[in-house]
Design a protein around this motif. Structure first.
Motif, mmCIF file in Angstrom:
data_model
loop_
_atom_site.group_PDB
_atom_site.id
_atom_site.type_symbol
_atom_site.label_atom_id
_atom_site.label_comp_id
_atom_site.label_asym_id
_atom_site.label_seq_id
_atom_site.Cartn_x
_atom_site.Cartn_y
_atom_site.Cartn_z
ATOM 1 N N GLU A 72 0.847 -0.976 -0.292
ATOM 2 C CA GLU A 72 -0.062 -0.282 0.035
ATOM 3 C C GLU A 72 0.625 1.105 -0.112
ATOM 4 O OE1 GLU A 72 -2.373 3.223 0.619
ATOM 5 O OE2 GLU A 72 -1.032 2.287 2.314
ATOM 6 N N ILE A 73 1.604 1.121 0.730
ATOM 7 C CA ILE A 73 2.675 2.098 0.757
ATOM 8 C C ILE A 73 3.412 2.798 -0.891
ATOM 9 C CG2 ILE A 73 4.844 3.430 1.098
ATOM 10 C CD1 ILE A 73 4.321 2.227 4.175
ATOM 11 N N PHE A 74 3.874 1.858 -1.122
ATOM 12 C CA PHE A 74 4.936 1.446 -2.956
ATOM 13 C C PHE A 74 3.817 2.105 -3.496
ATOM 14 C CE2 PHE A 74 8.009 0.159 -0.407
ATOM 15 C CZ PHE A 74 9.581 1.244 -0.699
ATOM 16 N N ASN A 75 2.345 1.889 -3.062
ATOM 17 C CA ASN A 75 1.379 2.549 -4.479
ATOM 18 C C ASN A 75 1.554 4.097 -4.381
ATOM 19 O OD1 ASN A 75 0.666 -0.402 -5.376
ATOM 20 N ND2 ASN A 75 -1.117 -0.157 -3.856
ATOM 21 N N ARG A 76 1.383 4.062 -3.284
ATOM 22 C CA ARG A 76 1.531 6.130 -2.836
ATOM 23 C C ARG A 76 2.798 6.515 -3.552
ATOM 24 N NH1 ARG A 76 0.678 7.385 2.067
ATOM 25 N NH2 ARG A 76 0.518 5.014 2.941
ATOM 26 N N TYR A 77 4.229 5.663 -3.061
ATOM 27 C CA TYR A 77 5.287 6.063 -3.234
ATOM 28 C C TYR A 77 5.401 6.108 -5.648
ATOM 29 C CZ TYR A 77 10.842 6.708 -3.518
ATOM 30 O OH TYR A 77 11.627 6.251 -4.043
ATOM 31 N N GLN A 78 4.866 5.141 -5.817
ATOM 32 C CA GLN A 78 4.667 5.276 -7.019
ATOM 33 C C GLN A 78 3.995 6.425 -8.122
ATOM 34 O OE1 GLN A 78 6.523 3.050 -8.814
ATOM 35 N NE2 GLN A 78 5.868 4.615 -10.689
ATOM 36 N N LEU A 130 11.483 13.161 -1.463
ATOM 37 C CA LEU A 130 10.574 12.058 -1.712
ATOM 38 C C LEU A 130 11.120 11.125 -0.510
ATOM 39 C CD1 LEU A 130 7.837 11.258 -2.273
ATOM 40 C CD2 LEU A 130 9.339 9.992 -4.420
ATOM 41 N N VAL A 131 10.332 10.593 0.602
ATOM 42 C CA VAL A 131 11.075 10.357 1.742
ATOM 43 C C VAL A 131 9.969 9.146 2.049
ATOM 44 C CG1 VAL A 131 11.979 10.195 4.153
ATOM 45 C CG2 VAL A 131 12.414 12.076 2.596
ATOM 46 N N LEU A 132 10.526 8.003 2.593
ATOM 47 C CA LEU A 132 9.393 6.532 3.253
ATOM 48 C C LEU A 132 9.846 7.105 4.694
ATOM 49 C CD1 LEU A 132 10.424 4.278 0.950
ATOM 50 C CD2 LEU A 132 7.884 4.991 1.108
ATOM 51 N N GLU A 133 8.875 7.065 5.406
ATOM 52 C CA GLU A 133 8.926 6.795 6.450
ATOM 53 C C GLU A 133 8.377 5.268 7.116
ATOM 54 O OE1 GLU A 133 9.387 6.487 10.211
ATOM 55 O OE2 GLU A 133 9.888 8.618 9.283
ATOM 56 N N SER A 134 8.668 4.482 8.243
ATOM 57 C CA SER A 134 8.469 3.138 8.430
ATOM 58 C C SER A 134 7.249 3.283 9.410
ATOM 59 C CB SER A 134 9.017 2.602 9.166
ATOM 60 O OG SER A 134 10.063 2.078 8.393
ATOM 61 N N ASN A 135 7.091 4.576 10.038
ATOM 62 C CA ASN A 135 6.054 4.848 11.508
ATOM 63 C C ASN A 135 4.826 5.584 11.022
ATOM 64 O OD1 ASN A 135 8.013 4.539 13.660
ATOM 65 N ND2 ASN A 135 9.192 5.426 12.913
ATOM 66 N N ASN A 136 3.746 5.469 11.299
ATOM 67 C CA ASN A 136 2.804 5.911 11.493
ATOM 68 C C ASN A 136 2.915 8.051 11.954
ATOM 69 O OD1 ASN A 136 1.532 4.379 10.477
ATOM 70 N ND2 ASN A 136 0.945 3.729 12.528
ATOM 71 N N LEU A 137 2.719 8.547 10.895
ATOM 72 C CA LEU A 137 2.816 10.088 10.827
ATOM 73 C C LEU A 137 2.316 10.500 12.098
ATOM 74 C CD1 LEU A 137 4.719 11.197 8.042
ATOM 75 C CD2 LEU A 137 5.639 10.518 10.344
ATOM 76 N N MET A 168 18.511 25.050 -2.343
ATOM 77 C CA MET A 168 17.520 25.278 -3.208
ATOM 78 C C MET A 168 15.991 25.843 -2.598
ATOM 79 S SD MET A 168 17.397 22.111 -5.894
ATOM 80 C CE MET A 168 18.932 21.698 -5.013
ATOM 81 N N PRO A 169 15.247 26.091 -3.173
ATOM 82 C CA PRO A 169 13.572 25.861 -2.303
ATOM 83 C C PRO A 169 13.070 24.594 -2.878
ATOM 84 C CG PRO A 169 13.727 28.123 -4.011
ATOM 85 C CD PRO A 169 15.176 27.337 -4.107
ATOM 86 N N ILE A 170 12.649 23.721 -1.903
ATOM 87 C CA ILE A 170 12.406 22.657 -2.318
ATOM 88 C C ILE A 170 11.422 22.067 -1.353
ATOM 89 C CG2 ILE A 170 14.712 21.291 -0.733
ATOM 90 C CD1 ILE A 170 14.731 18.917 -2.379
ATOM 91 N N THR A 171 10.547 21.281 -1.829
ATOM 92 C CA THR A 171 9.683 20.605 -0.588
ATOM 93 C C THR A 171 9.797 19.233 -0.266
ATOM 94 O OG1 THR A 171 7.953 19.533 -2.350
ATOM 95 C CG2 THR A 171 7.462 21.929 -2.338
ATOM 96 N N THR A 172 9.615 18.452 0.246
ATOM 97 C CA THR A 172 9.683 17.530 1.058
ATOM 98 C C THR A 172 8.353 16.439 0.958
ATOM 99 O OG1 THR A 172 11.590 17.892 2.432
ATOM 100 C CG2 THR A 172 10.403 15.675 3.498
ATOM 101 N N GLU A 173 8.785 15.639 0.259
ATOM 102 C CA GLU A 173 7.004 14.728 1.274
ATOM 103 C C GLU A 173 7.260 13.250 1.195
ATOM 104 O OE1 GLU A 173 3.395 13.166 -2.435
ATOM 105 O OE2 GLU A 173 4.773 14.671 -3.133
ATOM 106 N N ILE A 174 7.061 13.174 2.092
ATOM 107 C CA ILE A 174 6.565 11.754 3.800
ATOM 108 C C ILE A 174 5.953 11.242 3.645
ATOM 109 C CG2 ILE A 174 7.788 11.550 5.872
ATOM 110 C CD1 ILE A 174 7.716 14.533 6.715
ATOM 111 N N ILE A 175 5.873 9.541 2.533
ATOM 112 C CA ILE A 175 4.443 8.669 2.665
ATOM 113 C C ILE A 175 4.751 7.543 4.192
ATOM 114 C CG2 ILE A 175 4.376 7.424 1.094
ATOM 115 C CD1 ILE A 175 5.738 8.766 -1.136
ATOM 116 N N SER A 176 4.383 7.750 4.469
ATOM 117 C CA SER A 176 4.226 6.953 5.946
ATOM 118 C C SER A 176 3.270 6.078 5.783
ATOM 119 C CB SER A 176 3.963 7.093 7.191
ATOM 120 O OG SER A 176 2.447 8.032 7.200
#
Length: 267
Positions: free
Chosen positions: A161-167, A213-220, A245-253
């Motif tokens: 499920e996580i990797f579906n959102r990561y893709q 783009l960051v994967l997080e094993s914990n629930n946030l 540089m101006p950059i966003t960070t997307e955390i997928i937990s």
């Protein structure tokens, strides 16, 4: 017969005149007069630790640990006391029919990292999952038979499920910036130059903007809201990346995606 109280720090054990009391304690430093004397005592400046003078730059990890747990960071860096060494780990040999939450998290994180590597290298995720599960079983961390199969299926389902959102996120940021980017920052505080020097990875682009783009094993998030002590790990790195540089960070937990907005250098 003397009746004792069950609380070791009950006030009755700290009488004003302990020599003439049947109830007393051998912990003399907790006597009221002792505490009063300590409170009124003068602290000699020579007994204070001198300001730390660093010859090497700070790292993102050091800053993160300080923000998360400043007291433990102080003990570790200034007094060389590591609290982790006092954590007792019971390594009794047992058959893991049911995984506890900590073990589930460790195995889930391991499976997720192997699948991340496979995704970025455009390998077969299903095949990589099977190989990693086999390694875990050979280490004896999953039970054999149906118990182990059920645990393996649960691990794979949670990871899928996580990797579906990561893709989906990779589709929004199709260009992967190879390698790492060096971050350097200096500031003068009280006539001392403090420097940050480290590396930032997981940078992607859509040819107009940048994002990490960051994967997080914990629930946030939980029922009470965001778990800030987990998010802070990514926030410090996010600040450092925006020095480049101006950059966003997307955390997928496990259950949520969180996006940290880009910052200007003056923010």
């Amino acid at each position: 017969t003397l009746e004792h109280y069950l609380q070791p720090f009950n006030p009755v054990y700290f009488p004003e005149d302990p020599d003439n009391s049947l109830l007393f304690t051998y912990v003399h430093e907790w006597y009221p007069q002792r505490i009063k004397n300590l409170a009124n005592s003068h602290i000699d400046n020579e007994s204070l630790l001198p300001p730390i003078i660093r010859e090497e730059p700070l790292t993102i990890h050091e800053l993160t640990e300080f923000v998360k747990q400043p007291v433990q960071a102080f003990f570790r860096q200034r007094l060389q006391v590591n609290f982790d060494q006092f954590i007792y780990n019971d390594k009794e040999d047992y058959e893991p029919f049911i995984l506890d939450n900590l073990k589930k998290w460790k195995l889930h994180d391991e499976l997720m990292q192997s699948q991340l590597k496979a995704t970025l290298n455009k390998q077969d995720n299903i095949l990589i999952n099977k190989k990693q599960i086999s390694r875990i079983q050979r280490r004896g961390e999953l039970a054999w038979g149906e118990f182990g199969n059920d645990a393996a299926i649960e691990l794979i389902d949670n990871t899928t499920e996580i990797f579906n959102r990561y893709q989906e996120a990779l589709n929004r940021w199709p260009e992967i910036i190879k390698g790492t980017k060096e971050v350097r920052f200096k500031i003068n505080i009280d006539n001392q130059i403090l420097e940050l020097s480290d590396w930032v990875d997981n940078i992607l682009s859509n040819q107009q903007q940048y994002s990490r783009l960051v994967l997080e094993s914990n629930n946030l998030k939980n029922k009470d809201g965001y778990r800030y002590h987990k998010i802070i790990n990514h926030w410090i790195t996010h600040l450092a990346a925006n020095l480049l540089m101006p950059i966003t960070t997307e955390i997928i937990s496990k259950e949520h995606n969180i996006q940290l907005k880009s910052l200007s250098i003056t923010s």
